[in-house]
Write a protein that holds these residues in place. Structure first.
Motif, PDB file in Angstrom:
ATOM      1  N   VAL A  27       0.851  -1.184   0.000  1.00 48.53           N
ATOM      2  CA  VAL A  27       0.000   0.000   0.000  1.00 48.53           C
ATOM      3  C   VAL A  27       0.892   1.241   0.000  1.00 48.53           C
ATOM      4  O   VAL A  27       1.696   1.427   0.910  1.00 48.53           O
ATOM      5  N   PHE A  28       0.755   2.045  -1.030  1.00 42.66           N
ATOM      6  CA  PHE A  28       1.441   3.328  -1.068  1.00 42.66           C
ATOM      7  C   PHE A  28       0.432   4.372  -0.624  1.00 42.66           C
ATOM      8  O   PHE A  28      -0.655   4.473  -1.186  1.00 42.66           O
ATOM      9  N   SER A  29       0.791   5.136   0.394  1.00 45.39           N
ATOM     10  CA  SER A  29      -0.142   6.145   0.897  1.00 45.39           C
ATOM     11  C   SER A  29       0.473   7.534   0.799  1.00 45.39           C
ATOM     12  O   SER A  29       1.681   7.692   0.689  1.00 45.39           O
ATOM     13  N   MET A  30      -0.406   8.517   0.841  1.00 48.64           N
ATOM     14  CA  MET A  30       0.004   9.915   0.710  1.00 48.64           C
ATOM     15  C   MET A  30      -0.802  10.730   1.710  1.00 48.64           C
ATOM     16  O   MET A  30      -2.000  10.516   1.873  1.00 48.64           O
ATOM     17  N   LYS A  61      -3.879   4.778  -0.933  1.00 51.33           N
ATOM     18  CA  LYS A  61      -4.468   5.205   0.344  1.00 51.33           C
ATOM     19  C   LYS A  61      -4.107   6.663   0.587  1.00 51.33           C
ATOM     20  O   LYS A  61      -2.954   7.063   0.453  1.00 51.33           O
ATOM     21  N   LEU A  62      -5.129   7.444   0.960  1.00 51.00           N
ATOM     22  CA  LEU A  62      -4.929   8.875   1.200  1.00 51.00           C
ATOM     23  C   LEU A  62      -5.298   9.221   2.635  1.00 51.00           C
ATOM     24  O   LEU A  62      -6.352   8.844   3.129  1.00 51.00           O
ATOM     25  N   TRP A  63      -4.392   9.956   3.293  1.00 52.48           N
ATOM     26  CA  TRP A  63      -4.636  10.472   4.633  1.00 52.48           C
ATOM     27  C   TRP A  63      -5.027  11.930   4.456  1.00 52.48           C
ATOM     28  O   TRP A  63      -4.216  12.766   4.064  1.00 52.48           O
ATOM     29  N   LEU A  64      -6.291  12.247   4.711  1.00 53.87           N
ATOM     30  CA  LEU A  64      -6.815  13.594   4.487  1.00 53.87           C
ATOM     31  C   LEU A  64      -6.793  14.387   5.791  1.00 53.87           C
ATOM     32  O   LEU A  64      -7.511  14.071   6.739  1.00 53.87           O
ATOM     33  N   GLU A  65      -5.972  15.414   5.813  1.00 51.55           N
ATOM     34  CA  GLU A  65      -5.769  16.206   7.026  1.00 51.55           C
ATOM     35  C   GLU A  65      -6.916  17.193   7.216  1.00 51.55           C
ATOM     36  O   GLU A  65      -7.257  17.941   6.308  1.00 51.55           O
ATOM     37  N   SER A  66      -7.471  17.201   8.426  1.00 49.70           N
ATOM     38  CA  SER A  66      -8.596  18.094   8.718  1.00 49.70           C
ATOM     39  C   SER A  66      -8.221  19.271   9.613  1.00 49.70           C
ATOM     40  O   SER A  66      -8.994  20.221   9.731  1.00 49.70           O
ATOM     41  N   TYR A  67      -7.050  19.222  10.247  1.00 49.87           N
ATOM     42  CA  TYR A  67      -6.609  20.324  11.113  1.00 49.87           C
ATOM     43  C   TYR A  67      -5.086  20.392  11.123  1.00 49.87           C
ATOM     44  O   TYR A  67      -4.401  19.374  11.186  1.00 49.87           O
ATOM     45  N   ALA A  87     -14.749   7.132  -4.494  1.00 49.96           N
ATOM     46  CA  ALA A  87     -15.414   6.761  -5.754  1.00 49.96           C
ATOM     47  C   ALA A  87     -14.390   6.440  -6.845  1.00 49.96           C
ATOM     48  O   ALA A  87     -14.669   5.649  -7.752  1.00 49.96           O
ATOM     49  N   ALA A  88     -13.215   7.040  -6.744  1.00 46.92           N
ATOM     50  CA  ALA A  88     -12.141   6.781  -7.715  1.00 46.92           C
ATOM     51  C   ALA A  88     -11.313   5.557  -7.333  1.00 46.92           C
ATOM     52  O   ALA A  88     -10.332   5.238  -8.011  1.00 46.92           O
ATOM     53  N   GLY A  89     -11.667   4.891  -6.223  1.00 47.60           N
ATOM     54  CA  GLY A  89     -10.991   3.659  -5.844  1.00 47.60           C
ATOM     55  C   GLY A  89      -9.923   3.784  -4.780  1.00 47.60           C
ATOM     56  O   GLY A  89      -9.215   2.820  -4.494  1.00 47.60           O
ATOM     57  N   PHE A  90      -9.801   4.949  -4.161  1.00 51.20           N
ATOM     58  CA  PHE A  90      -8.793   5.145  -3.125  1.00 51.20           C
ATOM     59  C   PHE A  90      -9.387   4.878  -1.749  1.00 51.20           C
ATOM     60  O   PHE A  90     -10.554   5.163  -1.505  1.00 51.20           O
ATOM     61  N   GLU A  91      -8.570   4.375  -0.849  1.00 56.38           N
ATOM     62  CA  GLU A  91      -8.949   4.283   0.557  1.00 56.38           C
ATOM     63  C   GLU A  91      -8.634   5.631   1.185  1.00 56.38           C
ATOM     64  O   GLU A  91      -7.586   6.213   0.915  1.00 56.38           O
ATOM     65  N   THR A  92      -9.553   6.151   1.993  1.00 55.74           N
ATOM     66  CA  THR A  92      -9.297   7.434   2.649  1.00 55.74           C
ATOM     67  C   THR A  92      -9.388   7.278   4.157  1.00 55.74           C
ATOM     68  O   THR A  92     -10.204   6.518   4.675  1.00 55.74           O
ATOM     69  N   CYS A  93      -8.519   8.014   4.847  1.00 61.59           N
ATOM     70  CA  CYS A  93      -8.477   8.028   6.303  1.00 61.59           C
ATOM     71  C   CYS A  93      -8.278   9.469   6.758  1.00 61.59           C
ATOM     72  O   CYS A  93      -7.870  10.323   5.967  1.00 61.59           O
TER      73      CYS A  93
END
Length: 143
Positions: A27-30, A61-67, A87-93
């Protein structure tokens, strides 16, 4: 001749067993920072460019920063961005960077400061309302 057939049968059985072992892809994440979510990812076109880039780099996999640094991402925007990437097939956290939570807005968060703890709890609750998984990136220098 019998030993030769037994050996081949053993190799066949071993190959069959190995073919049944599930392989897990790496898993490559960003991590995607607050300013990206409030900036480029705020538009459909910006998210489409990001999706193309992440696919090119094999990110899944994408880590979406909220703060971060007193800058927030609204819950509606978090959901919109997360849903687009999913919807584009990425896992989000979710991702929270606990900086400048104190009243004096010092960079490093003090975990014993009640104001900082209350603000962090608010940010965590917001992210938990959108994501099943959240990471806190404290740079390993919090006090």
């Amino acid at each position: 001749m019998q030993n030769n057939h037994s050996f081949h049968y053993l190799l066949f059985c071993l190959a069959l067993l190995l073919s049944m072992v599930p392989t897990q892809a790496h898993v490559f994440s960003m991590s995607c920072k607050v300013n990206a979510l409030n900036g480029a990812f705020a538009t459909h076109e910006g998210r489409a460019r990001a999706i193309a880039h992440f696919r090119k780099c094999h990110v899944t996999k994408l880590w979406l920063e909220s703060y971060r640094h007193m800058e927030h991402v609204a819950v509606g925007r978090l959901r919109e961005v997360s849903n687009s990437f999913r919807a584009a097939g990425f896992e989000t956290c979710g991702l929270i960077t606990p900086t400048q939570l104190n009243d004096n807005h010092q960079m490093v968060c003090c975990w014993t400061d009640p104001v900082a703890c209350e603000r962090l709890a608010t940010e965590c609750a917001k992210a938990a309302g959108v994501f099943d998984c959240i990471i806190m990136d404290d740079f390993l220098f919090t006090t």
